[in-house]
Design a protein around this motif. Structure first.
Motif, PDB file in Angstrom:
ATOM      1  N   PRO A  45      63.325 -66.059  25.613  1.00 34.88           N
ATOM      2  CA  PRO A  45      62.253 -66.290  26.812  1.00 34.88           C
ATOM      3  C   PRO A  45      61.004 -65.541  26.316  1.00 34.88           C
ATOM      4  CG  PRO A  45      63.798 -64.502  27.456  1.00 34.88           C
ATOM      5  CD  PRO A  45      64.289 -64.937  26.111  1.00 34.88           C
ATOM      6  N   ALA A  46      59.876 -65.886  26.432  1.00 34.87           N
ATOM      7  CA  ALA A  46      58.619 -65.307  26.269  1.00 34.87           C
ATOM      8  C   ALA A  46      58.542 -64.036  26.763  1.00 34.87           C
ATOM      9  CB  ALA A  46      57.249 -66.134  26.654  1.00 34.87           C
ATOM     10  N   ARG A  47      57.996 -63.092  25.771  1.00 32.56           N
ATOM     11  CA  ARG A  47      58.051 -61.496  26.082  1.00 32.56           C
ATOM     12  C   ARG A  47      56.618 -61.309  25.780  1.00 32.56           C
ATOM     13  NH1 ARG A  47      63.364 -62.150  24.109  1.00 32.56           N
ATOM     14  NH2 ARG A  47      64.999 -61.213  25.627  1.00 32.56           N
ATOM     15  N   ARG A  48      55.572 -61.257  26.735  1.00 33.62           N
ATOM     16  CA  ARG A  48      54.356 -60.815  26.360  1.00 33.62           C
ATOM     17  C   ARG A  48      53.945 -59.305  26.391  1.00 33.62           C
ATOM     18  NH1 ARG A  48      54.299 -65.954  28.459  1.00 33.62           N
ATOM     19  NH2 ARG A  48      53.183 -67.495  27.505  1.00 33.62           N
ATOM     20  N   ALA A  49      53.339 -58.974  25.543  1.00 30.16           N
ATOM     21  CA  ALA A  49      53.007 -57.466  25.394  1.00 30.16           C
ATOM     22  C   ALA A  49      52.067 -56.838  26.570  1.00 30.16           C
ATOM     23  CB  ALA A  49      52.175 -57.118  24.278  1.00 30.16           C
ATOM     24  N   LEU A  50      51.325 -57.840  27.095  1.00 30.79           N
ATOM     25  CA  LEU A  50      50.628 -57.174  28.499  1.00 30.79           C
ATOM     26  C   LEU A  50      51.255 -56.706  29.517  1.00 30.79           C
ATOM     27  CD1 LEU A  50      47.637 -56.693  29.483  1.00 30.79           C
ATOM     28  CD2 LEU A  50      47.583 -59.230  30.338  1.00 30.79           C
ATOM     29  N   PRO A  51      52.195 -57.290  29.996  1.00 31.09           N
ATOM     30  CA  PRO A  51      53.074 -56.386  31.225  1.00 31.09           C
ATOM     31  C   PRO A  51      53.514 -55.352  30.699  1.00 31.09           C
ATOM     32  CG  PRO A  51      53.680 -58.972  31.145  1.00 31.09           C
ATOM     33  CD  PRO A  51      52.879 -58.727  29.964  1.00 31.09           C
ATOM     34  N   GLY A  52      54.299 -55.006  29.580  1.00 33.49           N
ATOM     35  CA  GLY A  52      54.809 -53.966  29.011  1.00 33.49           C
ATOM     36  C   GLY A  52      53.730 -52.857  28.888  1.00 33.49           C
ATOM     37  N   ALA A  53      52.595 -53.330  28.210  1.00 39.12           N
ATOM     38  CA  ALA A  53      51.436 -52.216  28.172  1.00 39.12           C
ATOM     39  C   ALA A  53      50.797 -51.863  29.522  1.00 39.12           C
ATOM     40  CB  ALA A  53      50.178 -53.026  27.459  1.00 39.12           C
ATOM     41  N   LEU A  54      50.843 -52.689  30.697  1.00 37.27           N
ATOM     42  CA  LEU A  54      50.334 -52.290  32.002  1.00 37.27           C
ATOM     43  C   LEU A  54      51.407 -51.355  32.390  1.00 37.27           C
ATOM     44  CD1 LEU A  54      49.090 -55.712  33.327  1.00 37.27           C
ATOM     45  CD2 LEU A  54      47.735 -53.663  32.613  1.00 37.27           C
ATOM     46  N   ALA A  55      52.899 -51.678  32.286  1.00 40.67           N
ATOM     47  CA  ALA A  55      53.794 -50.895  33.024  1.00 40.67           C
ATOM     48  C   ALA A  55      53.786 -49.305  32.337  1.00 40.67           C
ATOM     49  CB  ALA A  55      55.069 -51.376  32.507  1.00 40.67           C
ATOM     50  N   HIS A  56      53.538 -49.373  30.943  1.00 38.92           N
ATOM     51  CA  HIS A  56      53.277 -48.103  30.087  1.00 38.92           C
ATOM     52  C   HIS A  56      52.051 -47.325  30.651  1.00 38.92           C
ATOM     53  CE1 HIS A  56      55.610 -49.671  26.678  1.00 38.92           C
ATOM     54  NE2 HIS A  56      56.454 -49.342  27.802  1.00 38.92           N
ATOM     55  N   ALA A  57      50.862 -48.118  31.017  1.00 39.95           N
ATOM     56  CA  ALA A  57      49.982 -47.530  31.534  1.00 39.95           C
ATOM     57  C   ALA A  57      50.033 -46.959  32.903  1.00 39.95           C
ATOM     58  CB  ALA A  57      48.549 -48.610  31.716  1.00 39.95           C
ATOM     59  N   PHE A  58      50.590 -47.615  33.664  1.00 41.34           N
ATOM     60  CA  PHE A  58      50.902 -47.103  35.242  1.00 41.34           C
ATOM     61  C   PHE A  58      51.984 -45.912  35.028  1.00 41.34           C
ATOM     62  CE2 PHE A  58      53.753 -47.034  38.924  1.00 41.34           C
ATOM     63  CZ  PHE A  58      52.876 -47.124  39.811  1.00 41.34           C
ATOM     64  N   ALA A  59      52.956 -45.857  34.045  1.00 42.61           N
ATOM     65  CA  ALA A  59      53.693 -44.576  33.801  1.00 42.61           C
ATOM     66  C   ALA A  59      52.938 -43.395  33.583  1.00 42.61           C
ATOM     67  CB  ALA A  59      54.609 -45.118  32.839  1.00 42.61           C
ATOM     68  N   TRP A  60      52.043 -43.759  32.682  1.00 44.15           N
ATOM     69  CA  TRP A  60      51.040 -42.478  32.091  1.00 44.15           C
ATOM     70  C   TRP A  60      50.326 -42.087  33.404  1.00 44.15           C
ATOM     71  CZ3 TRP A  60      51.274 -39.347  28.191  1.00 44.15           C
ATOM     72  CH2 TRP A  60      52.259 -39.836  27.195  1.00 44.15           C
ATOM     73  N   LEU A  61      49.749 -43.043  34.102  1.00 41.18           N
ATOM     74  CA  LEU A  61      48.959 -42.512  35.346  1.00 41.18           C
ATOM     75  C   LEU A  61      50.005 -42.047  36.411  1.00 41.18           C
ATOM     76  CD1 LEU A  61      46.085 -43.116  37.152  1.00 41.18           C
ATOM     77  CD2 LEU A  61      47.348 -45.045  37.913  1.00 41.18           C
ATOM     78  N   ALA A  62      51.213 -42.374  36.564  1.00 41.30           N
ATOM     79  CA  ALA A  62      52.006 -41.459  37.213  1.00 41.30           C
ATOM     80  C   ALA A  62      52.233 -39.982  36.778  1.00 41.30           C
ATOM     81  CB  ALA A  62      53.385 -42.219  37.279  1.00 41.30           C
ATOM     82  N   VAL A  63      52.374 -39.855  35.586  1.00 38.07           N
ATOM     83  CA  VAL A  63      52.568 -38.708  34.932  1.00 38.07           C
ATOM     84  C   VAL A  63      51.147 -37.881  35.262  1.00 38.07           C
ATOM     85  CG1 VAL A  63      52.680 -37.404  32.753  1.00 38.07           C
ATOM     86  CG2 VAL A  63      54.127 -39.216  33.143  1.00 38.07           C
ATOM     87  N   TRP A  64      50.009 -38.385  35.002  1.00 36.13           N
ATOM     88  CA  TRP A  64      48.567 -37.884  35.258  1.00 36.13           C
ATOM     89  C   TRP A  64      48.535 -37.327  36.535  1.00 36.13           C
ATOM     90  CZ3 TRP A  64      44.820 -39.312  38.576  1.00 36.13           C
ATOM     91  CH2 TRP A  64      43.659 -38.436  38.444  1.00 36.13           C
ATOM     92  N   PHE A  65      48.980 -38.444  37.789  1.00 35.72           N
ATOM     93  CA  PHE A  65      48.899 -37.968  38.950  1.00 35.72           C
ATOM     94  C   PHE A  65      49.724 -36.830  39.364  1.00 35.72           C
ATOM     95  CE2 PHE A  65      50.076 -38.334  43.573  1.00 35.72           C
ATOM     96  CZ  PHE A  65      48.964 -38.382  44.129  1.00 35.72           C
ATOM     97  N   CYS A  66      51.193 -36.683  38.697  1.00 39.48           N
ATOM     98  CA  CYS A  66      51.796 -35.698  39.120  1.00 39.48           C
ATOM     99  C   CYS A  66      51.088 -34.098  38.560  1.00 39.48           C
ATOM    100  CB  CYS A  66      53.249 -35.770  38.422  1.00 39.48           C
ATOM    101  SG  CYS A  66      54.201 -37.008  38.982  1.00 39.48           S
ATOM    102  N   ALA A  67      50.608 -34.246  37.447  1.00 41.10           N
ATOM    103  CA  ALA A  67      49.948 -33.112  36.732  1.00 41.10           C
ATOM    104  C   ALA A  67      48.823 -32.747  37.653  1.00 41.10           C
ATOM    105  CB  ALA A  67      49.533 -33.363  35.303  1.00 41.10           C
ATOM    106  N   ALA A  68      48.117 -33.625  37.914  1.00 41.63           N
ATOM    107  CA  ALA A  68      46.717 -33.451  39.040  1.00 41.63           C
ATOM    108  C   ALA A  68      47.251 -32.855  40.307  1.00 41.63           C
ATOM    109  CB  ALA A  68      46.089 -34.683  39.200  1.00 41.63           C
ATOM    110  N   ALA A  69      48.391 -33.485  40.881  1.00 41.27           N
ATOM    111  CA  ALA A  69      49.027 -32.754  42.194  1.00 41.27           C
ATOM    112  C   ALA A  69      49.497 -31.414  41.842  1.00 41.27           C
ATOM    113  CB  ALA A  69      50.127 -33.809  42.729  1.00 41.27           C
ATOM    114  N   ALA A  70      50.146 -31.150  40.596  1.00 43.08           N
ATOM    115  CA  ALA A  70      50.555 -29.659  40.377  1.00 43.08           C
ATOM    116  C   ALA A  70      49.306 -28.805  40.388  1.00 43.08           C
ATOM    117  CB  ALA A  70      51.291 -29.653  39.328  1.00 43.08           C
ATOM    118  N   ALA A  71      48.464 -29.108  39.456  1.00 44.64           N
ATOM    119  CA  ALA A  71      47.213 -28.275  39.443  1.00 44.64           C
ATOM    120  C   ALA A  71      46.550 -28.072  40.840  1.00 44.64           C
ATOM    121  CB  ALA A  71      46.278 -28.798  38.306  1.00 44.64           C
ATOM    122  N   SER A  72      46.494 -29.138  41.590  1.00 46.94           N
ATOM    123  CA  SER A  72      45.605 -28.932  42.820  1.00 46.94           C
ATOM    124  C   SER A  72      46.662 -27.905  43.688  1.00 46.94           C
ATOM    125  CB  SER A  72      45.523 -30.267  43.794  1.00 46.94           C
ATOM    126  OG  SER A  72      44.744 -30.168  44.831  1.00 46.94           O
ATOM    127  N   ALA A  73      47.612 -28.180  43.814  1.00 47.71           N
ATOM    128  CA  ALA A  73      48.870 -27.208  44.692  1.00 47.71           C
ATOM    129  C   ALA A  73      48.648 -25.895  44.229  1.00 47.71           C
ATOM    130  CB  ALA A  73      50.090 -27.933  44.622  1.00 47.71           C
TER     131      ALA A  73
END
Length: 569
Positions: free
Chosen positions: A327-355
């Motif tokens: 099947p077709a495996r395009r790179a954009l969905p994977g890149a978006l998933a990775h970007a979202f994962a990094w965003l989740a890590v960033w949000f956790c770090a921001a929440a920890a610093a804020s707390a």
């Protein structure tokens, strides 16, 4: 399987990954400005290096596969535009100058009704070719790898093992580049002396799942037997001879070729074998090949040298048909998933610093209020200093309430709002201490006889009020000053005023039990009259003893000064 490489927007992902910590440092970091600047510089430098490396690798891959892509475009120029996505694409690999030249001749691409066959003979660049083909097909990578081998080409066991290992590593690298495991088809060509029919079929097994190695040889032997049984009587003996050689070739392939590809020693990952087959072609046999030695040892069949190549080798079309297209495996969905994962890590770090910073804010404001409440009212100077810190906290909390909470305290974790009314109530409850009573002025004639410094009997009634005032302010010192009128010489008046102040001091010290060191006496004589000494009434007002409370700036031992009171500065 590691993250995909083919068509993956590495540079955009690197920029995104670098941007997130920079935003964190700017809005949420609890560190000093110097630390934030140093970290930001390192992040920018690392991002630039990664982007430069990704750009370099991308250019190298495109340069190494550009000629292949041009050949593919030329071969498919007359076909519909969507043929490159709808037709399976097979990476056809093999040793350079050997079997591939007999299959492809001088072509780099062969297009059949079943698949697009792309020739490649360099293991070190197989990953680059797979990456380029996936980008060329808009995210749909190759569907399979067809590994073509001529049995008589292998004359050394060491060379065979080295070639198998080299191609095995190359296929794994291509799989990592594509992001999925490529199905592998191993096709063996057995050379047959004489005029071999051009329609000799492929004998093998293939499927959408990995092969079962234990039954592969038996299944192919069954198909060879059926091939001989279907022959005409006059053609059965030649077919039986070729079938026996092909069965020996299958046995040799299952013992010498396939096991190294499935070896899992030293943590190696086996290839995903989905097809294996053999066929007979007209060619020149090599008596010293590993296959010839194997056949001679197992079957005792005589394999005379042939007269040379008389036909092109066929492609293993039947083997490929059994493999399901990828099947077709395009790179954009994977890149978006990775970007979202990094965003989740960033949000956790921001929440920890804020707390953490909210906790520090609450701890600081609470500590300031607790310190103020712990100071007794008698230590007003210390209370004023502590109250100033509470007021600063209150002003900061009011600024947050009116102008908005800064991001470093936000994200729904702000805990300063409940502290604002507490600080306001604490500040409103502050009551400054009552001012000390005014100076007590005593008439000297009510205490002493004229010209005398000895207290008269009954003078204690006049001194009781002063005694109560002194006891009510244990933190104050007592200054006793004596004054006279202008009658008499100034020197005698000065001595008399000081003696009367000493007499009052002695009585107050004895009556209260307070140490004499808390008292200070001063004789002014007639130097500070309240009114004119020209009249009897004026002279009567000037004859007085004044008792004044002053701040005590010495410590308990009397050999130093305490701080915290304006009068002690």
């Amino acid at each position: 399987m590691v993250a995909v490489v083919s068509g993956y927007p590495w540079r955009s992902v690197f920029v995104w990954i670098a941007l997130l910590p920079l935003i964190w440092l700017a809005l949420f970091s609890p560190w000093p400005v110097g630390w934030n600047g140093a970290c930001a510089s390192l992040i920018v430098l690392a991002a630039l290096i990664c982007i430069a490396l990704a750009t370099r690798r991308m250019r190298e891959r495109r340069a190494s596969t550009q000629h292949v892509l041009r050949s593919i475009d030329a071969a498919l120029a007359s076909l519909p535009a969507d043929i490159k996505r709808n037709t399976p694409l097979v990476l056809t690999i093999g040793e350079s100058g050997s079997v591939l030249s007999r299959v492809f001749d001088k072509h780099a691409v062969i297009v059949t009704e079943a698949a697009i066959w792309v020739r490649h003979d360099d293991p070190s660049r197989l990953m680059h070719l797979a990456d380029a083909l996936k980008r060329w097909r808009g995210g749909q990578g190759p569907d399979a790898v067809a590994w073509l081998m001529t049995a008589d080409d292998a004359t050394s066991a060491v060379a065979l093992q080295a070639a198998l290992k080299r191609w095995r590593v190359a296929i794994h690298e291509a799989c990592r580049a594509l992001g999925y495991r490529l199905p592998v088809c191993v096709a063996l060509y057995g050379t047959e002396n004489g005029q071999t029919p051009s329609d000799y079929p492929w004998f093998g097994v293939s499927g959408s799942t990995a092969l079962e190695m234990r039954t592969t040889a038996e299944r192919i032997a069954e198909s060879l037997g059926a091939f001989v049984e279907r022959a005409q009587p006059d053609d059965r003996q030649p077919r039986a001879f070729v079938a026996a050689q092909l069965e020996a070739l299958v046995r040799w392939g299952c013992e010498a070729v396939l096991p190294p590809l499935q070896d899992t020693q030293r943590g190696a990952q086996p290839l995903t074998l989905h097809a294996f087959g053999v066929t007979a072609v007209a060619g020149q046999r090599a008596r010293d090949s590993l296959h010839a030695q194997f056949v001679a040892a197992r079957t005792a069949l005589d394999m005379p040298a042939g007269a040379g190549i008389t036909q092109r080798y066929p492609l293993p079309l039947p083997l490929i048909r059994g493999i399901a297209p990828q099947p077709a495996r395009r790179a954009l969905p994977g890149a978006l998933a990775h970007a979202f994962a990094w965003l989740a890590v960033w949000f956790c770090a921001a929440a920890a610093a804020s707390a953490w910073q909210n906790r520090a804010l609450v701890a600081r404001v609470t500590a300031d209020m607790t310190r103020y409440q712990a100071i007794p009212p008698t230590q007003d100077a210390a209370r004023v200093d502590a109250l100033a810190a509470v007021k600063q906290d209150r002003d900061q909390l009011e600024r947050y309430a009116s102008m908005g909470v800064p991001p470093r305290l936000g994200l729904g974790l702000y805990r300063g709002a409940p502290l604002l009314p507490l600080a306001n109530r604490l500040i409103a409850s502050y009551q400054p201490p009552a001012p000390p009573p005014s100076t007590i002025e005593l008439d000297s004639m009510s205490l002493f006889d004229s010209g005398s410094a000895k207290l008269k009997s009954g003078s204690n009634r006049a001194l009781v009020g002063a005694l109560e005032m002194i006891k009510g302010h244990p933190d104050k010192r007592v200054l006793i000053a004596g004054h006279t009128d202008s009658v008499g010489s100034p020197a005698s008046n000065l001595m008399l005023s000081e003696a009367r102040a000493a007499a009052v001091r002695d009585w107050l010290a004895d009556a209260s039990g307070i140490s004499v060191t808390r008292f200070a006496i001063q004789g002014y004589g007639d130097t500070r009259p309240k009114v004119s000494n020209d009249t009897d009434a004026g002279r009567a007002q000037n004859r007085r003893v004044e008792i004044t409370l002053v701040p005590d700036c010495r410590d308990d031992r009397g050999n130093g000064f305490t701080h915290g009171h304006p009068a002690c500065s």
